[in-house]
Write a protein that holds these residues in place. Structure first.
Motif, short mmCIF file in Angstrom:
data_model
loop_
_atom_site.label_atom_id
_atom_site.label_comp_id
_atom_site.label_asym_id
_atom_site.label_seq_id
_atom_site.Cartn_x
_atom_site.Cartn_y
_atom_site.Cartn_z
N ALA A 152 -31.05 143.78 -15.61
CA ALA A 152 -31.89 144.82 -14.99
C ALA A 152 -32.43 145.77 -16.06
O ALA A 152 -33.61 146.15 -16.01
N ALA A 153 -31.61 146.14 -17.03
CA ALA A 153 -32.07 147.04 -18.10
C ALA A 153 -33.16 146.37 -18.93
O ALA A 153 -34.16 147.00 -19.30
N ILE A 154 -32.99 145.08 -19.22
CA ILE A 154 -34.01 144.35 -19.98
C ILE A 154 -35.32 144.30 -19.18
O ILE A 154 -36.41 144.43 -19.74
N LEU A 155 -35.20 144.12 -17.87
CA LEU A 155 -36.40 144.10 -17.04
C LEU A 155 -37.10 145.46 -17.02
O LEU A 155 -38.34 145.52 -17.03
N TRP A 156 -36.33 146.54 -16.97
CA TRP A 156 -36.95 147.87 -17.04
C TRP A 156 -37.77 148.00 -18.32
O TRP A 156 -38.90 148.48 -18.31
N LEU A 157 -37.17 147.57 -19.44
CA LEU A 157 -37.87 147.64 -20.72
C LEU A 157 -39.12 146.77 -20.71
O LEU A 157 -40.17 147.15 -21.24
N ALA A 158 -39.01 145.59 -20.12
CA ALA A 158 -40.17 144.69 -20.05
C ALA A 158 -41.28 145.30 -19.19
O ALA A 158 -42.46 145.13 -19.48
N GLY A 159 -40.91 146.00 -18.13
CA GLY A 159 -41.91 146.64 -17.28
C GLY A 159 -42.68 147.73 -18.02
O GLY A 159 -43.91 147.81 -17.94
N VAL A 160 -41.96 148.56 -18.76
CA VAL A 160 -42.61 149.62 -19.53
C VAL A 160 -43.48 149.02 -20.62
O VAL A 160 -44.64 149.42 -20.81
N ALA A 161 -42.96 148.02 -21.32
CA ALA A 161 -43.73 147.38 -22.39
C ALA A 161 -44.96 146.65 -21.82
O ALA A 161 -46.03 146.68 -22.42
N GLY A 162 -44.79 146.01 -20.69
CA GLY A 162 -45.91 145.31 -20.07
C GLY A 162 -47.03 146.24 -19.65
O GLY A 162 -48.21 145.94 -19.83
N ALA A 163 -46.67 147.39 -19.11
CA ALA A 163 -47.68 148.36 -18.70
C ALA A 163 -48.45 148.87 -19.92
O ALA A 163 -49.67 149.02 -19.88
#
Length: 111
Positions: free
Chosen positions: A71-82
């Protein structure tokens, strides 16, 4: 009788559009919509993983930690993707927000 038919003023003439398309403005709106969708979708998925971690038995600490880490990796991926959608550098202080949310998720799972 007049053979040429006058088009009413409130109707658009397909042969001569009234206003031109502003591609820069349209692209800006599309980027904001896409980045919002990316962040909201990934946030829901990460929150679902945290709920799944909480649904595991108390003794399954390893499984809970793995789900919280994903879940933490996904949060980071979401911010980076945006940020990537907007054409900005992926590495920024905004990644700290993703880390904070990931740390909060791990703390909730371990509590």
């Amino acid at each position: 009788m007049d053979t040429t038919q006058r088009r009413r003023r409130h109707l658009m003439d397909p042969g001569a559009p009234v206003r031109s398309v502003d591609d820069a403005s349209l692209t800006r709106v599309q980027r904001w919509v896409m980045s919002s969708l990316v962040v909201v979708t990934i946030a829901h998925f990460a929150a679902g993983l945290l709920l799944a971690a909480l649904a595991l038995p108390v003794g399954a600490t390893g499984g809970r930690l793995v789900l919280a880490a994903i879940a933490a990796i996904l949060w980071l991926a979401g911010v980076a993707g945006a940020r990537a959608i907007h054409g900005l550098s992926v590495v920024s202080p905004w990644l700290l927000v993703g880390l904070l949310l990931g740390a909060a998720g791990v703390a909730v799972v371990l509590a």
